[in-house]
Design a protein around this motif. Sequence first.
Motif, mmCIF file in Angstrom:
data_model
loop_
_atom_site.group_PDB
_atom_site.id
_atom_site.type_symbol
_atom_site.label_atom_id
_atom_site.label_comp_id
_atom_site.label_asym_id
_atom_site.label_seq_id
_atom_site.Cartn_x
_atom_site.Cartn_y
_atom_site.Cartn_z
ATOM 1 N N GLU A 52 28.095 36.351 32.700
ATOM 2 C CA GLU A 52 29.107 37.399 32.535
ATOM 3 C C GLU A 52 29.262 38.201 33.828
ATOM 4 O OE1 GLU A 52 32.174 39.145 30.915
ATOM 5 O OE2 GLU A 52 31.030 37.551 29.902
ATOM 6 N N THR A 53 28.158 38.390 34.547
ATOM 7 C CA THR A 53 28.222 39.120 35.817
ATOM 8 C C THR A 53 29.070 38.355 36.834
ATOM 9 O OG1 THR A 53 26.010 40.002 35.413
ATOM 10 C CG2 THR A 53 26.856 40.151 37.669
ATOM 11 N N GLU A 54 28.853 37.052 36.912
ATOM 12 C CA GLU A 54 29.639 36.223 37.827
ATOM 13 C C GLU A 54 31.118 36.251 37.462
ATOM 14 O OE1 GLU A 54 26.205 32.857 38.898
ATOM 15 O OE2 GLU A 54 27.555 32.593 37.189
ATOM 16 N N LEU A 55 31.427 36.176 36.174
ATOM 17 C CA LEU A 55 32.816 36.228 35.727
ATOM 18 C C LEU A 55 33.465 37.564 36.061
ATOM 19 C CD1 LEU A 55 32.674 34.449 32.240
ATOM 20 C CD2 LEU A 55 33.999 33.724 34.223
ATOM 21 N N THR A 56 32.714 38.668 35.861
ATOM 22 C CA THR A 56 33.238 40.002 36.164
ATOM 23 C C THR A 56 33.579 40.122 37.648
ATOM 24 O OG1 THR A 56 31.938 40.975 34.367
ATOM 25 C CG2 THR A 56 32.744 42.467 36.075
ATOM 26 N N MET A 57 32.683 39.636 38.503
ATOM 27 C CA MET A 57 32.910 39.722 39.943
ATOM 28 C C MET A 57 34.059 38.798 40.367
ATOM 29 S SD MET A 57 29.003 39.966 41.387
ATOM 30 C CE MET A 57 29.512 40.422 43.023
ATOM 31 N N ALA A 58 34.152 37.649 39.748
ATOM 32 C CA ALA A 58 35.245 36.717 40.069
ATOM 33 C C ALA A 58 36.591 37.322 39.681
ATOM 34 C CB ALA A 58 35.032 35.385 39.354
ATOM 35 N N ARG A 59 36.633 37.991 38.502
ATOM 36 C CA ARG A 59 37.878 38.648 38.067
ATOM 37 C C ARG A 59 38.251 39.775 39.029
ATOM 38 N NH1 ARG A 59 35.132 38.979 32.905
ATOM 39 N NH2 ARG A 59 35.545 37.118 31.642
ATOM 40 N N GLN A 80 29.503 28.712 54.926
ATOM 41 C CA GLN A 80 29.113 27.879 53.794
ATOM 42 C C GLN A 80 28.508 28.748 52.688
ATOM 43 O OE1 GLN A 80 26.385 24.814 54.819
ATOM 44 N NE2 GLN A 80 26.387 23.868 52.804
ATOM 45 N N VAL A 81 28.924 28.488 51.441
ATOM 46 C CA VAL A 81 28.421 29.259 50.308
ATOM 47 C C VAL A 81 27.010 28.788 49.973
ATOM 48 C CG1 VAL A 81 28.756 29.855 47.886
ATOM 49 C CG2 VAL A 81 30.732 29.585 49.382
ATOM 50 N N VAL A 82 26.042 29.682 50.213
ATOM 51 C CA VAL A 82 24.654 29.367 49.887
ATOM 52 C C VAL A 82 24.284 30.024 48.567
ATOM 53 C CG1 VAL A 82 22.252 29.529 50.645
ATOM 54 C CG2 VAL A 82 24.083 29.190 52.337
ATOM 55 N N ASP A 83 24.601 31.310 48.447
ATOM 56 C CA ASP A 83 24.330 32.057 47.226
ATOM 57 C C ASP A 83 25.676 32.523 46.659
ATOM 58 O OD1 ASP A 83 23.852 34.281 45.431
ATOM 59 O OD2 ASP A 83 21.775 34.260 46.133
ATOM 60 N N LEU A 84 26.013 32.080 45.458
ATOM 61 C CA LEU A 84 27.309 32.395 44.853
ATOM 62 C C LEU A 84 27.512 33.894 44.693
ATOM 63 C CD1 LEU A 84 29.933 31.430 43.554
ATOM 64 C CD2 LEU A 84 28.705 31.167 41.385
ATOM 65 N N MET A 85 26.499 34.589 44.209
ATOM 66 C CA MET A 85 26.611 36.033 43.988
ATOM 67 C C MET A 85 26.825 36.776 45.304
ATOM 68 S SD MET A 85 26.552 36.644 40.790
ATOM 69 C CE MET A 85 26.170 38.388 40.695
ATOM 70 N N GLU A 86 26.086 36.382 46.348
ATOM 71 C CA GLU A 86 26.245 37.028 47.648
ATOM 72 C C GLU A 86 27.640 36.769 48.208
ATOM 73 O OE1 GLU A 86 24.418 39.155 49.392
ATOM 74 O OE2 GLU A 86 23.095 39.234 47.641
ATOM 75 N N ALA A 87 28.132 35.540 48.017
ATOM 76 C CA ALA A 87 29.476 35.199 48.489
ATOM 77 C C ALA A 87 30.531 36.030 47.758
ATOM 78 C CB ALA A 87 29.746 33.707 48.275
ATOM 79 N N LEU A 88 30.350 36.240 46.448
ATOM 80 C CA LEU A 88 31.288 37.055 45.668
ATOM 81 C C LEU A 88 31.251 38.515 46.141
ATOM 82 C CD1 LEU A 88 30.740 35.641 42.059
ATOM 83 C CD2 LEU A 88 32.862 35.571 43.361
ATOM 84 N N ARG A 89 30.044 39.040 46.352
ATOM 85 C CA ARG A 89 29.921 40.430 46.798
ATOM 86 C C ARG A 89 30.589 40.633 48.168
ATOM 87 N NH1 ARG A 89 24.463 39.788 44.861
ATOM 88 N NH2 ARG A 89 24.183 40.869 42.859
ATOM 89 N N ALA A 90 30.314 39.702 49.081
ATOM 90 C CA ALA A 90 30.897 39.809 50.425
ATOM 91 C C ALA A 90 32.422 39.699 50.367
ATOM 92 C CB ALA A 90 30.319 38.717 51.324
#
Length: 315
Positions: free
Chosen positions: A183-190, A236-246
Amino acid sequence: MHTLWKGSISFGLVNVPVKMHAATESQEFKFNYLHKDCQQRIRSIKKCPHCDQEVDMADLVKGYEYEKDRYVVLSDEDLASVEQPMSRSIDILDFIDLEEIDPIYYEKSYYLSPEETALKAYRLLSQAMEESGKVALARVTMRSKQHLACLRVFEQGLVMETMHYPKEIRHMDVVWDRVVPTETELTMARQLIDNLARPFEPEKYHDELHEQMAQLIESRVAGENFKVVAPSKGGQVVDLMEALRASIAQTEQEKGKLETKNAVKDKVKVKEKVKVQDKTKDKEVEAIATEEANGEKPKSTLTPRKRTTRRAKGA
């Protein structure tokens, strides 16, 4: 625009004569093969590998490969027996909502313009479709092929999109539906999507490769050198969450700049509107003063009320 086809749109007992024009055009650069030594253009030669000789068009027949290296030959008479005659009618089958058609079905766009004798009927159909919010599904035969088509309103006129039939659409083999994002990943993606959301402004998009190719050709014709600057590659995307935050941090900054820019534009528009209103008001005051000086009453800016049927009868 060049007329490709003449016919009519028919629905119910209504018949609207129209002309068809290509709505899009290719901007691709077309190259010819030249002989490296003499720079002369190479011509294509049809040659039979079995007989080892050049073949003329008159000696060619059409064949369908039903198995590997096995063909069934069809004559022109065979093909003509199943080909549909050239239709001069775009037959509307149904009126539906545009949102119900996925863009994958669209093939090519054509403008439909009215004949001189059908201006009113054409305008009637396009305005009725626009007000109803519906598009028309139709059937038309062109170049011996029957097409499914969609008629819709575009720039106050009608455009026809030829469409693929359902059997022509390939379906993906979905294997990723078992992956479940958190859900956290979805929230950040939205949030990232919201930050990148913009109104559709087609004029801001352009073919960069086409522009660079044009510059390259022009420089070569002029005998100059032209070097294309390579675009910077994304990390290159190494960590999905870090990539979303950045990405969110970057888009938040860009969104803030865009909002500031739009706010400045809005202020300029408001100031210009106020200036226009002030000028108009000054002119009205000046006109009233002139009329009063001439002993005339100023004209009223009120709109007369409509009389009711009862009062009209008693008048």
